[in-house]
Scaffold this active site. Structure first.
Site, PDB file in Angstrom:
ATOM      1  N   LYS A   1       0.833  -1.196   0.015  1.00 30.81           N
ATOM      2  CA  LYS A   1      -0.017  -0.095  -0.061  1.00 30.81           C
ATOM      3  C   LYS A   1       0.668   1.419  -0.007  1.00 30.81           C
ATOM      4  CE  LYS A   1      -4.389  -1.536   1.969  1.00 30.81           C
ATOM      5  NZ  LYS A   1      -5.405  -1.527   3.186  1.00 30.81           N
TER       6      LYS A   1
ATOM      7  N   LYS B   1      -4.453  -9.770  -6.973  1.00 29.30           N
ATOM      8  CA  LYS B   1      -5.588 -10.027  -6.221  1.00 29.30           C
ATOM      9  C   LYS B   1      -6.787  -9.085  -6.689  1.00 29.30           C
ATOM     10  CE  LYS B   1      -5.627  -8.144  -2.087  1.00 29.30           C
ATOM     11  NZ  LYS B   1      -5.474  -7.711  -0.879  1.00 29.30           N
TER      12      LYS B   1
ATOM     13  N   LYS C   1     -10.438  -3.614  -4.337  1.00 30.22           N
ATOM     14  CA  LYS C   1     -11.389  -2.235  -4.746  1.00 30.22           C
ATOM     15  C   LYS C   1     -10.606  -1.008  -5.321  1.00 30.22           C
ATOM     16  CE  LYS C   1     -13.444  -3.095  -0.265  1.00 30.22           C
ATOM     17  NZ  LYS C   1     -13.333  -2.729   1.393  1.00 30.22           N
TER      18      LYS C   1
END
Ligand code: TYM
Length: 332
Positions: free
Chosen positions: A111, A194, A197
């Site tokens: 992230k 993966k 969102k």
């Protein structure tokens, strides 16, 4: 009775990965466990959020829980920030967490990427708050997707550290429940990534709110290879896109991956994709419709969250008091 805690971040649309990896399993587990399902808004704000969108998204996730089959009478549903004990235990655990443990967290590395020095401290200590979410209720089981495994190991390590440091077997070591054939749903555009969102392409995921045409189109456009479908788990392993779509089918139909592979062995993708789209629409459309109905009565939905928070507080507050006593923090 064994207790479950799990949660989902209110950061936009839920997708079929959230559903198959987590929510769908929760629905089944309600019968056997005392269940607490939160909407983890304090985790959402570890990256910037628009306040109005965050409020809306919190309600949407709550509505999706209920629409998918979580029974608000039986399970406890609330948003995390309504129960301040999460943040308080989060701080106590922060003080017990060696930086080295956090430096190993792959999700933070993914992230933060190249912005390691400019992202907020909350993103770094995210797994500690997640441990607090679980431990404040002395939860024994945590049903999640595969991507949360490392965070759960940290929660177990923190439980052990606390127990050792304060000489009490206070926290049970929470068991991850990573279950079903779709514990890691991959992007429809790239079988090595993966489903997420935050992927820029909406074609990478099936959202819980997509209509029938959109679902069918996304599945039709999903990346595949030119071969017919594999005839064994072994053969599927080297074909990530095929394996992903087969796993989604298996999870949606409550079948095993092996049975699903046997069912479609040697088929053309085009035919399989049509069947998969039908199954996905049949499963997701009623959830989307129920979600819409629930969201149309915000007053009733907010009342469910308030009642959930009261129930959660009734467990969390006495636990926090006991934890403070162990740590040596004076209470009023
Ligand atoms: P979040 O909001 O990213 O995801 C919610 C749940 O969905 C699962 N999931 C997936 N499963 C399969 N395939 C995928 N592609 C996929 N993407 C997401 C996640 O594993 C998760 O179960 N840190 C958590 C939220 C959290 C939490 C907790 C969970 C906060 N505190 C305490 C359990 C217990 C998260 O970010 O989930």
């Amino acid at each position: 009775m064994n207790r479950i805690l799990s949660g989902i971040q209110p950061t936009g649309n839920l997708h079929i990965g959230n559903y198959l990896g987590a929510l769908k399993n929760w629905v089944r587990l309600q019968a056997e466990y005392d269940c607490i399902f939160c909407i983890v808004d304090l985790h959402a704000i570890t990256v910037p959020q628009d306040p109005a969108a965050l409020r809306q998204s919190t309600r949407e996730v709550a509505a999706t829980y209920i629409a998918a089959g979580i029974d608000a009478e039986r399970a406890t549903i609330f948003n995390q920030s309504m129960v301040s004990a999460h943040a308080e235990l989060g701080w106590i655990l922060t003080c017990l967490t060696p930086l080295g443990w956090l430096n190993r967290m792959t999700q933070f590395k993914d992230k933060a990427g190249k912005n390691k020095d400019s992202v907020g401290l909350g993103l770094y200590s995210y797994p500690v708050l997640m441990a607090a979410d679980i431990l404040i209720y002395q939860a024994t089981h945590v049903p999640v997707g595969e991507d949360q495994k490392q965070h759960l190991e940290l929660a177990r390590d923190l439980a052990q550290t606390f127990n050792r440091q304060f000489g009490a077997e206070y926290f049970p070591l929470p068991e991850p429940q990573i279950m079903g054939p779709a514990t890691r749903v991959m992007s429809l555009r790239d079988g090595s990534k993966k489903m997420s969102k935050s992927d820029l392409s909406d074609y990478s995921r099936i959202n819980m709110t997509d209509d029938a045409d959109t679902i069918a189109l996304k599945i039709r456009k999903a990346k595949t290879d030119p071969l017919p479908l594999p005839d064994s788990i072994e053969a599927a392993k080297s074909r990530p896109e095929a394996e992903n779509l087969l796993s989604i089918y298996a999870a949606l139909t409550d079948a095993s991956l092996a049975d699903t592979i046997a069912q479609f062995a040697g088929s053309e993708f085009s035919r399989f994709k049509e069947t998969l789209a039908e199954v996905a629409v049949a499963k997701l459309a009623p959830i989307a419709a129920a979600r819409g109905r629930i969201l149309s009565d915000v007053g009733a939905l907010d009342a469910i969250l308030r009642r959930g928070a009261e129930r959660a507080n009734a467990i969390a507050q006495p636990n926090l008091a006991a934890i403070k006593d162990l740590v040596g923090l004076l209470r009023p």
